[in-house]
Design a protein around this motif. Sequence first.
Motif, PDB file in Angstrom:
ATOM      1  N   LEU A  34     -37.462 -23.179   6.400  1.00  0.00           N
ATOM      2  CA  LEU A  34     -38.681 -23.847   5.956  1.00  0.00           C
ATOM      3  C   LEU A  34     -39.970 -23.247   6.520  1.00  0.00           C
ATOM      4  O   LEU A  34     -41.040 -23.453   5.943  1.00  0.00           O
ATOM      5  CB  LEU A  34     -38.619 -25.336   6.317  1.00  0.00           C
ATOM      6  N   ILE A  35     -39.883 -22.518   7.622  1.00  0.00           N
ATOM      7  CA  ILE A  35     -41.109 -22.025   8.254  1.00  0.00           C
ATOM      8  C   ILE A  35     -41.758 -20.904   7.433  1.00  0.00           C
ATOM      9  O   ILE A  35     -42.923 -20.577   7.633  1.00  0.00           O
ATOM     10  CB  ILE A  35     -40.813 -21.553   9.694  1.00  0.00           C
ATOM     11  N   ARG A  36     -40.997 -20.337   6.499  1.00  0.00           N
ATOM     12  CA  ARG A  36     -41.569 -19.306   5.625  1.00  0.00           C
ATOM     13  C   ARG A  36     -42.756 -19.850   4.844  1.00  0.00           C
ATOM     14  O   ARG A  36     -43.764 -19.167   4.651  1.00  0.00           O
ATOM     15  CB  ARG A  36     -40.489 -18.804   4.649  1.00  0.00           C
ATOM     16  N   SER A  37     -42.652 -21.106   4.417  1.00  0.00           N
ATOM     17  CA  SER A  37     -43.743 -21.702   3.640  1.00  0.00           C
ATOM     18  C   SER A  37     -44.951 -22.030   4.510  1.00  0.00           C
ATOM     19  O   SER A  37     -46.007 -22.373   3.992  1.00  0.00           O
ATOM     20  CB  SER A  37     -43.257 -22.975   2.943  1.00  0.00           C
ATOM     21  N   LYS A  38     -44.805 -21.908   5.835  1.00  0.00           N
ATOM     22  CA  LYS A  38     -45.929 -22.088   6.751  1.00  0.00           C
ATOM     23  C   LYS A  38     -46.646 -20.758   7.015  1.00  0.00           C
ATOM     24  O   LYS A  38     -47.608 -20.713   7.777  1.00  0.00           O
ATOM     25  CB  LYS A  38     -45.444 -22.653   8.086  1.00  0.00           C
ATOM     26  N   GLY A  39     -46.126 -19.682   6.419  1.00  0.00           N
ATOM     27  CA  GLY A  39     -46.739 -18.375   6.602  1.00  0.00           C
ATOM     28  C   GLY A  39     -46.266 -17.642   7.838  1.00  0.00           C
ATOM     29  O   GLY A  39     -46.945 -16.736   8.313  1.00  0.00           O
ATOM     30  N   VAL A  40     -45.091 -17.998   8.364  1.00  0.00           N
ATOM     31  CA  VAL A  40     -44.569 -17.375   9.579  1.00  0.00           C
ATOM     32  C   VAL A  40     -43.308 -16.586   9.237  1.00  0.00           C
ATOM     33  O   VAL A  40     -42.397 -17.093   8.583  1.00  0.00           O
ATOM     34  CB  VAL A  40     -44.244 -18.432  10.657  1.00  0.00           C
ATOM     35  N   GLY A  41     -43.264 -15.343   9.715  1.00  0.00           N
ATOM     36  CA  GLY A  41     -42.073 -14.522   9.565  1.00  0.00           C
ATOM     37  C   GLY A  41     -41.331 -14.433  10.880  1.00  0.00           C
ATOM     38  O   GLY A  41     -41.942 -14.224  11.924  1.00  0.00           O
ATOM     39  N   VAL A  42     -40.018 -14.616  10.849  1.00  0.00           N
ATOM     40  CA  VAL A  42     -39.186 -14.589  12.055  1.00  0.00           C
ATOM     41  C   VAL A  42     -38.235 -13.404  11.978  1.00  0.00           C
ATOM     42  O   VAL A  42     -37.502 -13.250  10.987  1.00  0.00           O
ATOM     43  CB  VAL A  42     -38.379 -15.898  12.212  1.00  0.00           C
ATOM     44  N   TYR A  43     -38.255 -12.575  13.021  1.00  0.00           N
ATOM     45  CA  TYR A  43     -37.396 -11.392  13.072  1.00  0.00           C
ATOM     46  C   TYR A  43     -36.493 -11.487  14.301  1.00  0.00           C
ATOM     47  O   TYR A  43     -36.973 -11.531  15.436  1.00  0.00           O
ATOM     48  CB  TYR A  43     -38.244 -10.112  13.112  1.00  0.00           C
ATOM     49  N   PHE A  44     -35.201 -11.540  14.065  1.00  0.00           N
ATOM     50  CA  PHE A  44     -34.224 -11.614  15.150  1.00  0.00           C
ATOM     51  C   PHE A  44     -33.841 -10.199  15.577  1.00  0.00           C
ATOM     52  O   PHE A  44     -33.540  -9.342  14.739  1.00  0.00           O
ATOM     53  CB  PHE A  44     -32.980 -12.376  14.700  1.00  0.00           C
ATOM     54  N   VAL A  45     -33.857  -9.977  16.890  1.00  0.00           N
ATOM     55  CA  VAL A  45     -33.510  -8.671  17.455  1.00  0.00           C
ATOM     56  C   VAL A  45     -32.291  -8.874  18.353  1.00  0.00           C
ATOM     57  O   VAL A  45     -32.340  -9.653  19.309  1.00  0.00           O
ATOM     58  CB  VAL A  45     -34.680  -8.079  18.267  1.00  0.00           C
ATOM     59  N   THR A  46     -31.201  -8.179  18.043  1.00  0.00           N
ATOM     60  CA  THR A  46     -29.975  -8.346  18.816  1.00  0.00           C
ATOM     61  C   THR A  46     -29.111  -7.106  18.662  1.00  0.00           C
ATOM     62  O   THR A  46     -29.415  -6.207  17.870  1.00  0.00           O
ATOM     63  CB  THR A  46     -29.215  -9.610  18.373  1.00  0.00           C
ATOM     64  N   GLN A  47     -28.021  -7.035  19.410  1.00  0.00           N
ATOM     65  CA  GLN A  47     -27.171  -5.844  19.362  1.00  0.00           C
ATOM     66  C   GLN A  47     -26.222  -5.857  18.182  1.00  0.00           C
ATOM     67  O   GLN A  47     -25.971  -4.820  17.570  1.00  0.00           O
ATOM     68  CB  GLN A  47     -26.378  -5.724  20.670  1.00  0.00           C
ATOM     69  N   ASN A  48     -25.696  -7.022  17.866  1.00  0.00           N
ATOM     70  CA  ASN A  48     -24.629  -7.121  16.896  1.00  0.00           C
ATOM     71  C   ASN A  48     -25.005  -8.117  15.807  1.00  0.00           C
ATOM     72  O   ASN A  48     -25.395  -9.249  16.114  1.00  0.00           O
ATOM     73  CB  ASN A  48     -23.338  -7.580  17.598  1.00  0.00           C
ATOM     74  N   PRO A  49     -24.911  -7.750  14.530  1.00  0.00           N
ATOM     75  CA  PRO A  49     -25.249  -8.721  13.470  1.00  0.00           C
ATOM     76  C   PRO A  49     -24.370  -9.959  13.483  1.00  0.00           C
ATOM     77  O   PRO A  49     -24.766 -11.013  12.969  1.00  0.00           O
ATOM     78  CB  PRO A  49     -25.069  -7.914  12.174  1.00  0.00           C
ATOM     79  N   LEU A  50     -23.173  -9.859  14.077  1.00  0.00           N
ATOM     80  CA  LEU A  50     -22.302 -11.024  14.157  1.00  0.00           C
ATOM     81  C   LEU A  50     -22.801 -12.050  15.159  1.00  0.00           C
ATOM     82  O   LEU A  50     -22.270 -13.157  15.220  1.00  0.00           O
ATOM     83  CB  LEU A  50     -20.874 -10.588  14.534  1.00  0.00           C
ATOM     84  N   ASP A  51     -23.803 -11.682  15.943  1.00  0.00           N
ATOM     85  CA  ASP A  51     -24.381 -12.632  16.905  1.00  0.00           C
ATOM     86  C   ASP A  51     -25.143 -13.751  16.202  1.00  0.00           C
ATOM     87  O   ASP A  51     -25.413 -14.794  16.801  1.00  0.00           O
ATOM     88  CB  ASP A  51     -25.339 -11.919  17.857  1.00  0.00           C
ATOM     89  N   VAL A  52     -25.528 -13.521  14.953  1.00  0.00           N
ATOM     90  CA  VAL A  52     -26.326 -14.491  14.201  1.00  0.00           C
ATOM     91  C   VAL A  52     -25.426 -15.208  13.202  1.00  0.00           C
ATOM     92  O   VAL A  52     -24.693 -14.555  12.447  1.00  0.00           O
ATOM     93  CB  VAL A  52     -27.480 -13.793  13.454  1.00  0.00           C
ATOM     94  N   PRO A  53     -25.420 -16.544  13.189  1.00  0.00           N
ATOM     95  CA  PRO A  53     -24.579 -17.279  12.237  1.00  0.00           C
ATOM     96  C   PRO A  53     -24.888 -16.895  10.792  1.00  0.00           C
ATOM     97  O   PRO A  53     -26.016 -16.548  10.450  1.00  0.00           O
ATOM     98  CB  PRO A  53     -24.943 -18.746  12.510  1.00  0.00           C
ATOM     99  N   GLU A  54     -23.862 -16.969   9.945  1.00  0.00           N
ATOM    100  CA  GLU A  54     -24.013 -16.551   8.554  1.00  0.00           C
ATOM    101  C   GLU A  54     -25.079 -17.358   7.819  1.00  0.00           C
ATOM    102  O   GLU A  54     -25.800 -16.827   6.964  1.00  0.00           O
ATOM    103  CB  GLU A  54     -22.672 -16.673   7.819  1.00  0.00           C
ATOM    104  N   THR A  55     -25.202 -18.645   8.153  1.00  0.00           N
ATOM    105  CA  THR A  55     -26.188 -19.484   7.473  1.00  0.00           C
ATOM    106  C   THR A  55     -27.611 -19.022   7.765  1.00  0.00           C
ATOM    107  O   THR A  55     -28.511 -19.182   6.936  1.00  0.00           O
ATOM    108  CB  THR A  55     -26.034 -20.947   7.911  1.00  0.00           C
ATOM    109  N   VAL A  56     -27.819 -18.445   8.947  1.00  0.00           N
ATOM    110  CA  VAL A  56     -29.133 -17.902   9.304  1.00  0.00           C
ATOM    111  C   VAL A  56     -29.269 -16.480   8.784  1.00  0.00           C
ATOM    112  O   VAL A  56     -30.315 -16.079   8.263  1.00  0.00           O
ATOM    113  CB  VAL A  56     -29.341 -17.946  10.832  1.00  0.00           C
TER     114      VAL A  56
END
Length: 520
Positions: free
Chosen positions: A297-319
Motif C-alpha cells: 500500500l505504501i506505493r500509493s503514498k509515493g514511497v519506493g522500498v528497495y530490499f538489499v540482501t544476499q539471497n532472494p530466498l530471504d524475502v517471503p514470496e508474498t513480498v
Amino acid sequence: MLKDGKLFLGASRNPDDSFNKQEFLALKFANRHGLVTGATGTGKTVTLQVMAESFSDAGVPVFCADIKGDLSGIALKGEAKDFLLKRAEEVQLSPYPFQNFPVIFWDLFGEKGHRVRTTMTEMGPLLLAQLMEASEAQEGVLNIAFKIADQGGLPLLDLKDLQSLLTYMAEHASELSGQFGLISKASVGSLQRGLLMLESQGAASFFGEPALSIIDIMRIAPDGRGTISVLAADKLMMNPRLYATFLLWLLSELFEELPEVGDLDKPKLVFFFDEAHLLFKDAPKVLIERVEQVVRLIRSKGVGVYFVTQNPLDVPETVLAQLGNRVQHALRAYTPREQKAVKAAAQTFRPNPAFSCEEAITNLGIGEALVSTLEAKGSPTMVERTLIRPPSGRLGPLTDSERASTMALSVVAGVYDQTVDRQSAFEILAERSERLAAAERARNPEPAEEGGTTSGWTLPGFGNSEKETAKTTARPPAAGRQRETVIEAVIKTAARSITSQVANQIGRALVRGILGSLKR
C-alpha cells in the motif's frame, strides 16, 4: 545520472563482451519497489550508492542504512582513479562527473549521526512485542498496558514510563483484570525483564523525545537535489532485532502519515532496507503480514522500498512478488540451498534468449549484475547482463573529522541532539503514589521515633537495621520494674530449659503407660 526521466544504471554486455546498450530505471516506476541481491563482495553496496546518487540527482530524497560505514563517502566528492575511469569508459559514461551529495547522518546512539528517537506510543504494542520477543500472553498484557495508558492519560514516551505502568498493573492486577481481561503477574514480570534487557542493549537511547519527524528524512536541498539520509548501523547491527524493528517502524510511520498521491512522475522518497533478511528471520506471521501490507500500500503514498540482501530466498514470496525492479549480483552455488536460490533468482526474470540466466548468476564479475526494470505499461524488461556504472561520490568511509564537519553543517544540527524529558506516565504515577501515601499517613499518623529519620530508601520489610531491630525485638520494661541483668536472664533461661526437659520426660512416661494398657 538522469536522462529523459530515467536513472542510468550501467551498460549491458553484448555477445562479444562489449558494452554498448545503456540500462535505465524509469522514475515513474521507481515506487514499484525493488530488490538488490548478491553474495558478499559482489558489489551490492556500490550499486546501492549509485542508485542513491541517481535518485538524489533526480530530486528524490533517499533513506538508507550504512552497515559497514562504506556508504558514508557519498557525502564527499569522488576521486578520479584508474579503475573508476575505466569503468566509466566501458559503460559510456561521458562526461564522468565527480560530486558530493547532500547528506544527513543519523544514529540511534547519537555517536556517528544525529540521534534518532521515537516514543513507546509511536512504536506500538505489535512492534514492541516483536522487539522484546514476547509470547502471545505477554503481547496481550502489553496491549492492555497501551489501552490503560490511552484511557488514563498516561503518555508512554520512554522505557521508564512503560516500566512504571507495568509495576502499577501488577500491584492492581485484580481490579484491572475485571475491566481489561486477565493480567498475569508472571507475564508482567517477563515484560519487565524484557525492558531491562532492551535497556542493557542500548535501546533506552532510542525511546524518548524529541521524536524523529518524517519531514526531516524527506528534505530537498536548496539546489533541488534530494537529501540522502544515512543511518549509521555498524553498532546497531550488534542488536539485529532492534535494527529490523526500527526500520519497520519507520516504514509504518511513513505509511500512516503520508497522504495518498497515486502514481507520480517520481517518488516522494526511496527507502533502502539493507540486510533485509533480518526483518523476516523468525518473524511471526502477523508481522510478515504487516510488512506485506505496508509494501503493497505504501506505493500509493509515493514511497519506493528497495530490499538489499544476499539471497532472494530471504524475502517471503508474498513480498517478493511486489518487487518490480531487480538487480541481481553474483551468487555462490556450493550447497543445495544456494543452488535452489540461484534457480529461484533466475526464474524471477523475464528470460533473455542470448544467455542462460541461471548460468550467468554464478559467473558474474564484481560490479556486474543481472538487471530487469519496469517500463512502458509497467511490464518488466528482458533481463540483461549489466556492468553497473561507477559512483560520483567517494568510495569508502569518511574519517571521523569529515563526518563531524558534515554533521555540524547539517540542516538538523542541534534539533535532535538534546534529550527532552517532559511529564509522562512515570512522573504521573509517581505523583499519584505519593499523594495516596500522604493521605494514608494523614489517616494513620505514626509516632515520632527517637533519633529522627534515617536517610536512604529501602524495600518494604527490609528497612534500616536499627529500626527493624527496635520494632521486632525490643520490649519496653513494665512500669515500676527494673530491667533484669544479664546474670538473671541466664538463670531464667537455664531454669526454663530444665523445666521443659522434666516435663517432656514425664509426658513420654505417661504416653508409654497408656499405650501399654491398650495393648493388653
